[in-house]
Design an enzyme around this catalytic site. Sequence first.
Site, PDB file in Angstrom:
ATOM      1  N   ASP A  87       0.859  -1.192   0.000  1.00 13.35           N
ATOM      2  CA  ASP A  87       0.000   0.000   0.000  1.00 13.35           C
ATOM      3  C   ASP A  87       0.888   1.233   0.000  1.00 13.35           C
ATOM      4  O   ASP A  87       1.962   1.240   0.610  1.00 13.35           O
ATOM      5  CB  ASP A  87      -0.979  -0.010   1.174  1.00 13.35           C
ATOM      6  CG  ASP A  87      -0.305   0.008   2.530  1.00 13.35           C
ATOM      7  OD1 ASP A  87      -0.129   1.104   3.092  1.00 13.35           O
ATOM      8  OD2 ASP A  87       0.036  -1.079   3.031  1.00 13.35           O
ATOM      9  N   GLU A 178      -7.803   5.092  12.151  1.00  9.31           N
ATOM     10  CA  GLU A 178      -6.699   4.817  13.074  1.00  9.31           C
ATOM     11  C   GLU A 178      -6.736   5.668  14.336  1.00  9.31           C
ATOM     12  O   GLU A 178      -6.180   5.288  15.358  1.00  9.31           O
ATOM     13  CB  GLU A 178      -5.361   5.052  12.369  1.00  9.31           C
ATOM     14  CG  GLU A 178      -5.179   4.281  11.083  1.00  9.31           C
ATOM     15  CD  GLU A 178      -3.895   4.666  10.353  1.00  9.31           C
ATOM     16  OE1 GLU A 178      -2.900   4.998  11.035  1.00  9.31           O
ATOM     17  OE2 GLU A 178      -3.892   4.647   9.116  1.00  9.31           O
TER      18      GLU A 178
END
Length: 282
Positions: A87, A178
């Site tokens: 990613d 997150e």
Amino acid sequence: MKNKNTRTTYTRKTKKKSTVFTAKFFGNLILVFFFFVVVSIAYHYRSSFARYLGFKSQYTNENTDVFSEARNLKVLEKNDGKVVGIDVSEYQGEIRWSYVDTIEDKYPLRYVLIRATVGRDRLDRQFKRNWLGAKENKMIRGAYHYYRPNENSLEQAELFIKTVTLKKGDLPPVLDIEKLPKEQSIERLKVGLKRWLKAVEKHYGVRPIIYSGEKYYDDFLKEEFSDYLFWIANYNFYREEIQDDWLFWQFTEKAKVPGIDCKVDVNIYNGDLQQLEYITVE
């Protein structure tokens, strides 16, 4: 005449020596324990260290993390047969996509998850370039949104939808969460996440994937978002195999990949290439 304090002074000195001896003993015991831990880890990763040092010996001037690289090899070996990918975001700079092919000169990189948007108002500066480059490099690609807890969820969904056009063969959209909120409760955060997920699913006709760290997933997401598939980050050295209930596992943020000048995240998909292709957009 006898000194009345002689006995007391002697006793105090004895106690002080005893305390010092005890502290040294436990200090040495801790050092021995850590020594055996290091030796055990080194022995566990011995084949990976050997392969790493042999493979990397020509790059003696590189600033590398030997332990991280050895662990990466161990994880890849233990999950052999599963699909490996990366990613990326603007933090990887300008990627030379035609060189992005394998990791550790052995494991093919089949897919890439690319950051597209951040919050309600920011585009990743490299998204367009990465989106096209991955396609030209014949990699399965997916796009993700970095969610900001204290910003309007529907505005964030709208930005992602305006930015990302999914085509046949692309992976479902991904919501990256997150951070904990500073200006709202956890319950309000969950409401916002659900609004984003539903808006994006309605637009693309496919259920999004959720990305988060393992602890965040366990503490806040696992129960209420059980209808969704998860992409989990966990870099702990003791974790060497993907969990059964994870769709993707981001097992490192410190990998070296051809065509990328800085460290990059590497992921394992919980299945083979045919299974990965099956979950792509039709």
